[in-house]
Motif scaffolding. Structure first.
Motif, PDB file in Angstrom:
ATOM      1  N   PRO A 231       0.829  -1.216   0.000  1.00 20.66           N
ATOM      2  CA  PRO A 231       0.000   0.000   0.000  1.00 20.66           C
ATOM      3  C   PRO A 231       0.861   1.262   0.000  1.00 20.66           C
ATOM      4  O   PRO A 231       1.868   1.334   0.709  1.00 20.66           O
ATOM      5  CB  PRO A 231      -0.798  -0.112   1.308  1.00 20.66           C
ATOM      6  CG  PRO A 231      -0.719  -1.556   1.702  1.00 20.66           C
ATOM      7  CD  PRO A 231       0.606  -2.029   1.204  1.00 20.66           C
ATOM      8  N   LEU A 232       0.454   2.259  -0.775  1.00 21.48           N
ATOM      9  CA  LEU A 232       1.271   3.462  -0.929  1.00 21.48           C
ATOM     10  C   LEU A 232       1.477   4.206   0.399  1.00 21.48           C
ATOM     11  O   LEU A 232       2.548   4.757   0.652  1.00 21.48           O
ATOM     12  CB  LEU A 232       0.645   4.381  -1.983  1.00 21.48           C
ATOM     13  CG  LEU A 232       1.443   5.604  -2.418  1.00 21.48           C
ATOM     14  CD1 LEU A 232       2.871   5.266  -2.808  1.00 21.48           C
ATOM     15  CD2 LEU A 232       0.737   6.321  -3.573  1.00 21.48           C
ATOM     16  N   PHE A 233       0.466   4.207   1.270  1.00 22.72           N
ATOM     17  CA  PHE A 233       0.591   4.991   2.512  1.00 22.72           C
ATOM     18  C   PHE A 233       1.750   4.522   3.391  1.00 22.72           C
ATOM     19  O   PHE A 233       2.311   5.304   4.149  1.00 22.72           O
ATOM     20  CB  PHE A 233      -0.728   4.950   3.310  1.00 22.72           C
ATOM     21  CG  PHE A 233      -0.873   3.771   4.228  1.00 22.72           C
ATOM     22  CD1 PHE A 233      -0.533   3.877   5.574  1.00 22.72           C
ATOM     23  CD2 PHE A 233      -1.345   2.548   3.757  1.00 22.72           C
ATOM     24  CE1 PHE A 233      -0.658   2.786   6.426  1.00 22.72           C
ATOM     25  CE2 PHE A 233      -1.469   1.456   4.597  1.00 22.72           C
ATOM     26  CZ  PHE A 233      -1.124   1.573   5.940  1.00 22.72           C
ATOM     27  N   THR A 234       2.122   3.231   3.278  1.00 23.45           N
ATOM     28  CA  THR A 234       3.206   2.720   4.121  1.00 23.45           C
ATOM     29  C   THR A 234       4.542   3.380   3.783  1.00 23.45           C
ATOM     30  O   THR A 234       5.447   3.404   4.604  1.00 23.45           O
ATOM     31  CB  THR A 234       3.355   1.189   3.971  1.00 23.45           C
ATOM     32  OG1 THR A 234       3.519   0.873   2.584  1.00 23.45           O
ATOM     33  CG2 THR A 234       2.142   0.452   4.488  1.00 23.45           C
ATOM     34  N   GLN A 270       3.970   2.567  -8.431  1.00 25.81           N
ATOM     35  CA  GLN A 270       2.517   2.743  -8.478  1.00 25.81           C
ATOM     36  C   GLN A 270       2.064   3.250  -9.851  1.00 25.81           C
ATOM     37  O   GLN A 270       1.109   2.730 -10.443  1.00 25.81           O
ATOM     38  CB  GLN A 270       2.092   3.748  -7.405  1.00 25.81           C
ATOM     39  CG  GLN A 270       2.130   3.203  -5.993  1.00 25.81           C
ATOM     40  CD  GLN A 270       0.772   2.729  -5.522  1.00 25.81           C
ATOM     41  OE1 GLN A 270      -0.267   3.080  -6.070  1.00 25.81           O
ATOM     42  NE2 GLN A 270       0.771   1.908  -4.474  1.00 25.81           N
ATOM     43  N   THR A 292      -3.861   2.032  -2.181  1.00 29.19           N
ATOM     44  CA  THR A 292      -3.421   2.041  -0.788  1.00 29.19           C
ATOM     45  C   THR A 292      -4.477   1.412   0.098  1.00 29.19           C
ATOM     46  O   THR A 292      -5.496   0.922  -0.399  1.00 29.19           O
ATOM     47  CB  THR A 292      -3.099   3.494  -0.368  1.00 29.19           C
ATOM     48  OG1 THR A 292      -2.381   3.481   0.859  1.00 29.19           O
ATOM     49  CG2 THR A 292      -4.357   4.336  -0.217  1.00 29.19           C
ATOM     50  N   SER A 294      -7.642   1.592   1.888  1.00 28.62           N
ATOM     51  CA  SER A 294      -8.669   2.592   1.639  1.00 28.62           C
ATOM     52  C   SER A 294     -10.063   1.991   1.627  1.00 28.62           C
ATOM     53  O   SER A 294     -10.252   0.782   1.558  1.00 28.62           O
ATOM     54  CB  SER A 294      -8.416   3.275   0.286  1.00 28.62           C
ATOM     55  OG  SER A 294      -8.568   2.318  -0.754  1.00 28.62           O
ATOM     56  N   GLY A 318      -2.824  -2.954  -2.489  1.00 34.78           N
ATOM     57  CA  GLY A 318      -1.397  -2.731  -2.705  1.00 34.78           C
ATOM     58  C   GLY A 318      -0.945  -3.053  -4.116  1.00 34.78           C
ATOM     59  O   GLY A 318      -1.658  -3.663  -4.899  1.00 34.78           O
ATOM     60  N   ALA A 332      -3.666   9.628  -1.328  1.00 39.12           N
ATOM     61  CA  ALA A 332      -2.369   8.952  -1.258  1.00 39.12           C
ATOM     62  C   ALA A 332      -1.425   9.447  -2.347  1.00 39.12           C
ATOM     63  O   ALA A 332      -0.205   9.421  -2.179  1.00 39.12           O
ATOM     64  CB  ALA A 332      -2.559   7.443  -1.363  1.00 39.12           C
TER      65      ALA A 332
END
Length: 432
Positions: A231-234, A270, A292, A294, A318, A332
């Protein structure tokens, strides 16, 4: 955000302003708690509250709120957490210096029998420390902010949260004890470990960090070698507070990059994934990406264009291994602005002006949209989440600010606990 085209800077400022207004209007003024999401009868989120604490300094600098109003709101929040019940009762607010993931907006007590969350407590404490660094005036109120922020951080018992193991647990419940999962594999826990190592009262042992990095996965995806997390948020949340440019731990020294460059590569992965679009979802492309953890249009299984599609609700989506159901999170994308503005800004332009994802929304971007889901919608680009989340609004405000001025990075470089945690994690070089 319509009419004559604004400059990029003006557009970013407007997005910051409207995103920040979530914290102005979705916070209980009596205790400072911030609503997790804009659904009826929903609880507060301690992570969203931590983002709010970090966002108030940005709001003061940008003129979104006065310093006096920010001081009052910050003090209310910190006093609430310091004085709220800490203990093993089923409805306490926290225990051992950590706090429950969700709290009742009005009473501030544990909601939904949720877990005492180590990661969400880390976001809350990082927000408190930001406030303590920013509000540096020689006044009684700002002195109290600094004192409370320090006391809250010192109270967290990181050693207890290890539960005798090498890595930190995800959390604890009074009914059943520690959660069996631990923070392993690269993710947003980078901030958690640094805060835990920097503690002057209950620090994590030094070998804890090496135990964590030993679970990392270095991968090659879409032309990039990088430390993998789906996931992008990580790749973003720890970077809100810590400027990782030019500093390296042992893992990054071996691989010849830093965590900032790693997040840049993850952002490009991504975009490349969306351009390749292996699952053939609608809309994906060079200006339409961002997968992400979500909200989503599911749970649902629907035949779309002859293909049976499974859609999910809230999920840790992800790249490149999924899960992926065609749901994209514009917030994100914004949070990757410091890493890769050259691909983020055109994507924002697309989301704002073509897909009109900020139109008629009180707080800017809704959480997610899904161009593949065949919903009857006024938006020709498919399903759009009905909700705003505090957890999404914060990174928008804070990462735009880091891109524009580096405010949070500058503040936290001077925080002794952050620098101590970084050094104990064997970071060196650069500004350290």
């Amino acid at each position: 955000m319509s009419g004559k085209k604004l400059t990029t800077d003006a557009e970013l400022e407007m997005l910051q302003d409207v995103s920040f207004s979530y914290f102005l209007h979705e916070t209980n003024p009596d205790n400072g708690l911030v609503l997790d999401k804009t659904e009826a009868n929903w609880p507060a989120s301690i992570a969203a509250t931590g983002f709010a604490l970090a966002a108030y300094p940005v709001a003061v600098e940008r003129g979104f709120m006065s310093r006096a109003a920010a001081v009052e709101r910050t003090l209310t929040t910190l006093r609430f957490f310091w004085n709220s019940p800490q203990g093993s009762e089923l409805d306490a607010t926290g225990y051992r210096g950590f706090y429950y993931h969700f709290l009742d907006m009005r009473t501030g007590r544990r909601a939904w029998q949720c877990e005492l969350s180590t990661i969400d407590s880390a976001f809350l404490l990082a927000g408190a420390l930001t406030a303590g660094m920013y509000f540096d005036a020689n006044t009684a109120d700002e002195h109290e902010i600094r004192t409370l922020a320090d006391a809250l951080y010192r109270r967290a018992d990181w050693q207890w949260a290890q539960d005798g193991g090498g890595m930190v647990t995800h959390g604890w419940k009074p009914e059943s004890g520690f959660i069996k999962y631990r923070w392993e594999g690269y993710d947003e826990a980078l901030l958690l470990y640094i805060l835990g190592l920097g503690s002057p009262t209950h620090p994590l042992p030094g070998n804890c960090y090496a135990a964590w990095t030993s679970t990392y996965r270095w991968e090659h995806c879409y032309g990039y070698d990088y430390l993998y997390a789906g996931p992008l948020f990580t790749h973003q949340l720890s970077h809100i507070w810590i400027d990782f440019r030019g500093i390296q731990d042992a893992f990054m020294r071996v691989n010849g990059i830093d965590y900032f460059e790693n997040s840049r590569r993850a952002t490009y992965v991504q975009q490349r994934y969306a351009m390749a679009n292996p699952l053939k979802f609608a809309g994906y492309g060079g200006c339409c990406w961002g997968i992400t953890a979500s909200d989503g249009p599911g749970p649902d299984t629907i035949k779309v264009g002859g293909i049976e599609r499974q859609f999910y609700g809230y999920l840790g989506r992800g790249v490149p291994y999924g899960p992926d159901d065609g749901t994209l999170a514009p917030w994100a994308v914004v949070a990757s602005l410091p890493f890769a503005p050259e691909i983020v800004l055109p994507t924002l332009d697309y989301c704002i002006h073509q897909v009109k994802l900020t139109a008629f929304n009180p707080y800017g971007f809704k959480a997610t949209f899904n161009p593949t889901h065949p919903v009857k919608s006024s938006n020709p680009y498919g399903w759009v989440s009905p909700w705003h989340y505090g957890l999404n609004q914060g990174p928008i405000v804070l990462m735009i600010e880091n891109y524009r001025t580096g405010l949070l990075w500058r503040l936290m470089r001077d925080c002794p606990y952050i620098t101590s945690g970084l050094k104990r994690a064997d970071f060196g070089g650069g500004w350290l």
